[in-house]
Design a protein around this motif. Structure first.
Motif, PDB file in Angstrom:
ATOM      1  N   SER A  75       0.830  -1.213   0.000  1.00  0.00           N
ATOM      2  CA  SER A  75       0.000   0.000   0.000  1.00  0.00           C
ATOM      3  C   SER A  75       0.863   1.261   0.000  1.00  0.00           C
ATOM      4  N   ALA A  76       2.077   1.185   0.537  1.00  0.00           N
ATOM      5  CA  ALA A  76       2.961   2.353   0.539  1.00  0.00           C
ATOM      6  C   ALA A  76       3.377   2.716  -0.890  1.00  0.00           C
ATOM      7  N   GLN A  77       3.640   1.718  -1.715  1.00  0.00           N
ATOM      8  CA  GLN A  77       4.010   1.980  -3.102  1.00  0.00           C
ATOM      9  C   GLN A  77       2.838   2.583  -3.874  1.00  0.00           C
ATOM     10  N   VAL A  78       1.650   2.068  -3.628  1.00  0.00           N
ATOM     11  CA  VAL A  78       0.469   2.563  -4.327  1.00  0.00           C
ATOM     12  C   VAL A  78       0.201   4.005  -3.924  1.00  0.00           C
ATOM     13  N   GLN A  79       0.292   4.307  -2.635  1.00  0.00           N
ATOM     14  CA  GLN A  79       0.059   5.673  -2.162  1.00  0.00           C
ATOM     15  C   GLN A  79       1.122   6.627  -2.684  1.00  0.00           C
ATOM     16  N   ALA A  80       2.366   6.181  -2.752  1.00  0.00           N
ATOM     17  CA  ALA A  80       3.435   7.029  -3.285  1.00  0.00           C
ATOM     18  C   ALA A  80       3.189   7.344  -4.759  1.00  0.00           C
ATOM     19  N   ASP A  81       2.746   6.341  -5.511  1.00  0.00           N
ATOM     20  CA  ASP A  81       2.440   6.575  -6.930  1.00  0.00           C
ATOM     21  C   ASP A  81       1.269   7.533  -7.084  1.00  0.00           C
ATOM     22  N   LYS A  82       0.245   7.386  -6.248  1.00  0.00           N
ATOM     23  CA  LYS A  82      -0.909   8.294  -6.309  1.00  0.00           C
ATOM     24  C   LYS A  82      -0.486   9.723  -6.002  1.00  0.00           C
ATOM     25  N   LYS A  83       0.356   9.898  -4.991  1.00  0.00           N
ATOM     26  CA  LYS A  83       0.813  11.242  -4.636  1.00  0.00           C
ATOM     27  C   LYS A  83       1.636  11.863  -5.760  1.00  0.00           C
ATOM     28  N   LYS A  84       2.488  11.052  -6.388  1.00  0.00           N
ATOM     29  CA  LYS A  84       3.276  11.557  -7.522  1.00  0.00           C
ATOM     30  C   LYS A  84       2.373  11.970  -8.674  1.00  0.00           C
ATOM     31  N   GLU A  85       1.365  11.153  -8.947  1.00  0.00           N
ATOM     32  CA  GLU A  85       0.435  11.430 -10.040  1.00  0.00           C
ATOM     33  C   GLU A  85      -0.353  12.710  -9.770  1.00  0.00           C
ATOM     34  N   PHE A  86      -0.851  12.859  -8.539  1.00  0.00           N
ATOM     35  CA  PHE A  86      -1.615  14.055  -8.199  1.00  0.00           C
ATOM     36  C   PHE A  86      -0.731  15.300  -8.213  1.00  0.00           C
ATOM     37  N   ALA A  87       0.520  15.170  -7.778  1.00  0.00           N
ATOM     38  CA  ALA A  87       1.438  16.313  -7.799  1.00  0.00           C
ATOM     39  C   ALA A  87       1.752  16.736  -9.234  1.00  0.00           C
ATOM     40  N   ALA A  88       1.952  15.767 -10.114  1.00  0.00           N
ATOM     41  CA  ALA A  88       2.224  16.089 -11.519  1.00  0.00           C
ATOM     42  C   ALA A  88       1.008  16.743 -12.163  1.00  0.00           C
ATOM     43  N   ASN A  89      -0.196  16.242 -11.869  1.00  0.00           N
ATOM     44  CA  ASN A  89      -1.411  16.836 -12.408  1.00  0.00           C
ATOM     45  C   ASN A  89      -1.589  18.260 -11.894  1.00  0.00           C
ATOM     46  N   TYR A  90      -1.324  18.478 -10.618  1.00  0.00           N
ATOM     47  CA  TYR A  90      -1.466  19.814 -10.047  1.00  0.00           C
ATOM     48  C   TYR A  90      -0.466  20.776 -10.679  1.00  0.00           C
ATOM     49  N   HIS A  91       0.750  20.316 -10.882  1.00  0.00           N
ATOM     50  CA  HIS A  91       1.792  21.162 -11.469  1.00  0.00           C
ATOM     51  C   HIS A  91       1.419  21.565 -12.894  1.00  0.00           C
ATOM     52  N   LEU A  92       0.966  20.610 -13.696  1.00  0.00           N
ATOM     53  CA  LEU A  92       0.569  20.921 -15.065  1.00  0.00           C
ATOM     54  C   LEU A  92      -0.660  21.828 -15.082  1.00  0.00           C
ATOM     55  N   GLY A  93      -1.616  21.579 -14.191  1.00  0.00           N
ATOM     56  CA  GLY A  93      -2.804  22.428 -14.111  1.00  0.00           C
ATOM     57  C   GLY A  93      -2.461  23.850 -13.730  1.00  0.00           C
ATOM     58  N   LEU A  94      -1.523  24.015 -12.818  1.00  0.00           N
ATOM     59  CA  LEU A  94      -1.098  25.355 -12.419  1.00  0.00           C
ATOM     60  C   LEU A  94      -0.405  26.070 -13.573  1.00  0.00           C
ATOM     61  N   GLN A  95       0.419  25.351 -14.333  1.00  0.00           N
ATOM     62  CA  GLN A  95       1.065  25.949 -15.502  1.00  0.00           C
ATOM     63  C   GLN A  95       0.038  26.387 -16.532  1.00  0.00           C
ATOM     64  N   LEU A  96      -0.966  25.548 -16.781  1.00  0.00           N
ATOM     65  CA  LEU A  96      -2.007  25.911 -17.735  1.00  0.00           C
ATOM     66  C   LEU A  96      -2.831  27.091 -17.248  1.00  0.00           C
TER      67      LEU A  96
END
Length: 113
Positions: A75-96
């Motif tokens: 579950s730690a790996q899954v949560q880490a991947d989710k956090k990375k995915e959400f951070a990347a989405n937030y970063h791209l959304g902020l740039q847009l």
């Protein structure tokens, strides 16, 4: 400096998409306000989609393939991947979002002047 390059590139891409759309649909438009408004709307619409993550991102754990994969991983790996995915989405959304401010400001200036 990197953010400025990204903002200029995204505005060029949005302007190109608006220009191609007008070429295919043969709609008369004023070059200033209409194109800038559609550039702004396109970028902020994409930012909204990226920030919310779409419906599939909200139902990440309900996908049968994702459940099977999650059972094989810790579950730690899954949560880490989710956090990375959400951070990347937030970063791209902020740039847009930030790149959409430029056409919005110019569009408002056109309507005031």
């Amino acid at each position: 400096m990197f953010l400025i390059k990204i903002i200029l590139l995204q505005n060029l891409l949005a302007g190109g998409a608006v220009w191609v759309g007008y070429r295919f649909f043969d709609v008369p438009f004023m070059l200033g306000q209409d194109a800038l408004f559609y550039m702004f709307a396109l970028q902020w619409g994409m930012a909204a989609l990226v920030w919310s993550g779409g419906r599939s991102s909200a139902k990440y754990d309900q996908d049968p393939a994702a459940r099977t994969t999650n059972q094989m991983l810790s579950s730690a790996q899954v949560q880490a991947d989710k956090k990375k995915e959400f951070a990347a989405n937030y970063h791209l959304g902020l740039q847009l979002f930030l790149s959409g401010l430029l056409p919005l400001i110019v569009c408002v200036m056109y309507s005031v002047l």
